[in-house]
Write a protein that holds these residues in place. Sequence first.
Motif, short mmCIF file in Angstrom:
data_model
loop_
_atom_site.label_atom_id
_atom_site.label_comp_id
_atom_site.label_asym_id
_atom_site.label_seq_id
_atom_site.Cartn_x
_atom_site.Cartn_y
_atom_site.Cartn_z
N SER A 320 0.84 -1.20 0.00
CA SER A 320 0.00 0.00 0.00
C SER A 320 0.87 1.25 0.00
O SER A 320 2.09 1.18 0.17
CB SER A 320 -0.92 0.00 1.22
OG SER A 320 -0.27 0.55 2.34
N LEU A 321 0.21 2.40 -0.16
CA LEU A 321 0.93 3.67 -0.12
C LEU A 321 0.91 4.29 1.27
O LEU A 321 1.42 5.38 1.48
CB LEU A 321 0.32 4.65 -1.13
CG LEU A 321 0.41 4.28 -2.61
CD1 LEU A 321 -0.10 5.41 -3.49
CD2 LEU A 321 1.86 3.94 -3.00
N SER A 322 0.28 3.57 2.23
CA SER A 322 0.07 4.18 3.55
C SER A 322 1.36 4.60 4.24
O SER A 322 1.42 5.64 4.87
CB SER A 322 -0.67 3.20 4.46
OG SER A 322 -1.97 3.03 3.98
N LYS A 323 2.41 3.76 4.16
CA LYS A 323 3.62 4.05 4.94
C LYS A 323 4.67 4.77 4.12
O LYS A 323 5.74 5.09 4.63
CB LYS A 323 4.23 2.75 5.50
CG LYS A 323 3.23 1.75 6.02
CD LYS A 323 2.49 2.23 7.25
CE LYS A 323 1.40 1.22 7.62
NZ LYS A 323 0.76 1.49 8.86
N ILE A 324 4.38 5.01 2.83
CA ILE A 324 5.39 5.70 2.02
C ILE A 324 4.86 6.97 1.36
O ILE A 324 5.63 7.80 0.90
CB ILE A 324 6.01 4.78 0.94
CG1 ILE A 324 4.91 4.11 0.10
CG2 ILE A 324 6.94 3.75 1.57
CD1 ILE A 324 5.46 3.35 -1.10
N VAL A 325 3.55 7.13 1.32
CA VAL A 325 3.00 8.37 0.75
C VAL A 325 2.04 8.99 1.77
O VAL A 325 2.40 9.95 2.45
CB VAL A 325 2.30 8.13 -0.62
CG1 VAL A 325 1.78 9.45 -1.18
CG2 VAL A 325 3.27 7.48 -1.61
N ALA A 326 0.83 8.47 1.88
CA ALA A 326 -0.12 9.00 2.86
C ALA A 326 -1.18 7.95 3.15
O ALA A 326 -1.79 7.40 2.22
CB ALA A 326 -0.77 10.27 2.32
N SER A 327 -1.38 7.68 4.44
CA SER A 327 -2.32 6.62 4.84
C SER A 327 -3.77 6.98 4.47
O SER A 327 -4.59 6.12 4.20
CB SER A 327 -2.19 6.33 6.33
OG SER A 327 -2.04 7.53 7.05
N GLY A 328 -4.07 8.31 4.45
CA GLY A 328 -5.44 8.73 4.18
C GLY A 328 -5.87 8.55 2.73
O GLY A 328 -7.06 8.62 2.43
N LEU A 329 -4.93 8.30 1.82
CA LEU A 329 -5.33 8.03 0.44
C LEU A 329 -6.09 6.70 0.35
O LEU A 329 -6.88 6.49 -0.55
CB LEU A 329 -4.11 7.94 -0.48
CG LEU A 329 -3.41 9.24 -0.87
CD1 LEU A 329 -2.16 8.92 -1.68
CD2 LEU A 329 -4.33 10.13 -1.69
N ARG A 330 -5.79 5.81 1.28
CA ARG A 330 -6.36 4.46 1.32
C ARG A 330 -6.14 3.73 0.00
O ARG A 330 -7.08 3.19 -0.61
CB ARG A 330 -7.87 4.47 1.69
CG ARG A 330 -8.23 5.13 2.98
CD ARG A 330 -7.40 4.69 4.18
NE ARG A 330 -7.50 3.28 4.52
CZ ARG A 330 -6.43 2.54 4.81
NH1 ARG A 330 -5.20 3.06 4.81
NH2 ARG A 330 -6.57 1.27 5.12
N ILE A 331 -4.91 3.76 -0.48
CA ILE A 331 -4.58 3.01 -1.69
C ILE A 331 -3.68 1.83 -1.33
O ILE A 331 -2.59 2.02 -0.79
CB ILE A 331 -3.87 3.91 -2.73
CG1 ILE A 331 -4.80 4.99 -3.26
CG2 ILE A 331 -3.29 3.07 -3.88
CD1 ILE A 331 -5.86 4.54 -4.25
N GLY A 332 -4.19 0.65 -1.59
CA GLY A 332 -3.40 -0.56 -1.41
C GLY A 332 -3.63 -1.44 -2.63
O GLY A 332 -4.42 -1.10 -3.51
N TRP A 333 -2.92 -2.56 -2.68
CA TRP A 333 -3.15 -3.48 -3.81
C TRP A 333 -2.75 -4.88 -3.43
O TRP A 333 -2.00 -5.10 -2.46
CB TRP A 333 -2.40 -3.01 -5.06
CG TRP A 333 -0.90 -2.91 -4.91
CD1 TRP A 333 0.01 -3.90 -5.09
CD2 TRP A 333 -0.15 -1.73 -4.56
NE1 TRP A 333 1.28 -3.42 -4.88
CE2 TRP A 333 1.21 -2.09 -4.56
CE3 TRP A 333 -0.51 -0.41 -4.25
CZ2 TRP A 333 2.23 -1.18 -4.24
CZ3 TRP A 333 0.50 0.49 -3.95
CH2 TRP A 333 1.86 0.10 -3.95
N ILE A 334 -3.28 -5.81 -4.20
CA ILE A 334 -2.91 -7.21 -4.03
C ILE A 334 -2.62 -7.78 -5.42
O ILE A 334 -3.34 -7.48 -6.37
CB ILE A 334 -3.98 -8.01 -3.25
CG1 ILE A 334 -3.61 -9.50 -3.18
CG2 ILE A 334 -5.39 -7.84 -3.80
CD1 ILE A 334 -4.32 -10.23 -2.06
#
Length: 476
Positions: A320-334
């Motif tokens: 996800s982008l939570s720990k490298i961009v911003a957690s509030g974007l809520r962008i993750g992937w599988i």
Amino acid sequence: MDWKPDRKAKKAIYKQLAEYIENGIADGSFPTDKPLPSERYLATELQINRSTVVAAYDELESNGLIKRKRGSGTTISKDIWGITKKRIPSWRRYIESGSFLPNLPVVQRIRKEMVEHKLINLASGELSEDLFPIDSLREIISTRSFNGSLGYDHPQGNEILRNTITKHVQRYRRIETNPSSILITSGAQQALHLVVQCLLKPGDAVALEEPSYSYSLPIFKSAGLRPFYLPVNKDGIDPDDLLSLHKKHRIRMIFLNPIFQNPTGTLLHIDRRKKILELSSEHGIPVIEDDPYSLTSYTGEETPTLKSMDTHGNVLYISSLSKIVASGLRIGWIIGPKPVIERLSDAKQLVDFGHASFTQWIANDFLESDIFDSHIINLVKQLEKRRNQIVTSLRSYLKNKVDFHLPQGGIHLWCKLNKNINEVLLLEESIKRGVIYVPGSTMGLNKGFIRFTFARENEANINEGIKRFADAFNSI
Ligand SMILES: Cc1ncc(COP(=O)(O)O)c(C=O)c1O
């Protein structure tokens, strides 16, 4: 108590209070099988005269809603059908019997404290606002002409973003994939949840690291799974432990966070990675690789993801982008085999009809921009400084009273207390002094550990936080 009387309103305060209690009885916030709060408690909580509370209770009693008995307090009348405005479902019973389990009470408590009080936050597993690339995101929002569709997007997530993630994981995580093998999720969290819900069934045995972030999640037990734990040491889990667990319990899936693990900060040793992949293909056990932290190496050394070493398609890769961009974007992937991704995306459609378009294009443009690399370089530098600060502060205020492994990346420090201490009392004393962290028991079986997150506060606050923690520690 969230409710407060409106002192400027024309309605008398006792009337407001009586109405508040009546509504609370009706909607189940005051359960029928429990006494109502005492007059003294309400007077102190609401900062009103006790006589005002008495007047409110008098009114409710005269309407037949409550009963008061000297010595046994105030209770809700047994027969109130028709008296109140609505029929009263026993909400508490519903709340307590739902199959989706709540967070651990201590986790709920920590969240409440963080919302209600201004504490030095060494608990939240996220970056501080100043580490978010705010200016770049603002520029993307203001300069990009949005010409995408605003209808429901592709069930697997926006195709342009999936294309970008395909390139991103190839470049930064050495993973070869394609857009149709990717599902965009609401953070890594939703990806974990979908896997548990769609690919496992009640009674299945799963292996989790101990301690771990997964350990703290109630999603496994909610789904009726049987979690078994693999101890994590400085090199991660031991593959032999996995083999013996599998022999005993027929493990159906293994969940790993191999790079800068939350909470220990450790890296799963390369030999152990190889062995785990061998075991996975020998016994047909899928591995869920949860990898939100691999881009945060302070040494610049790249650790291969399990997915990049997976030649047989045994690994489902989550990030996800939570720990490298911003957690509030809520962008993750599988990322995984196409049929699995299609199964999960069908479920995601049922849950939320797919991911919000706006954050997907913001994420896409940021991942595509020239800023991304320099942002990560700067982020990692800042994280390393904060890691150094917490280490210096712990050594200075607690010396040999604590031990820890020095993380080479990530945002957490797992700290062992060299004194047998009451965990609840330590948390209370720390909160009193204005600092909060995560007690180790929420993440693992062993007692006497603390997880400090050092990404959420600046260096001065980290130092002050550890000073206050040390004061709490020494007071017990
Ligand atoms: C290991 C791990 N996995 C998953 C998550 C969930 O993060 P998000 O849903 O914000 O991507 C976290 C958050 O702390 C984490 O540490």
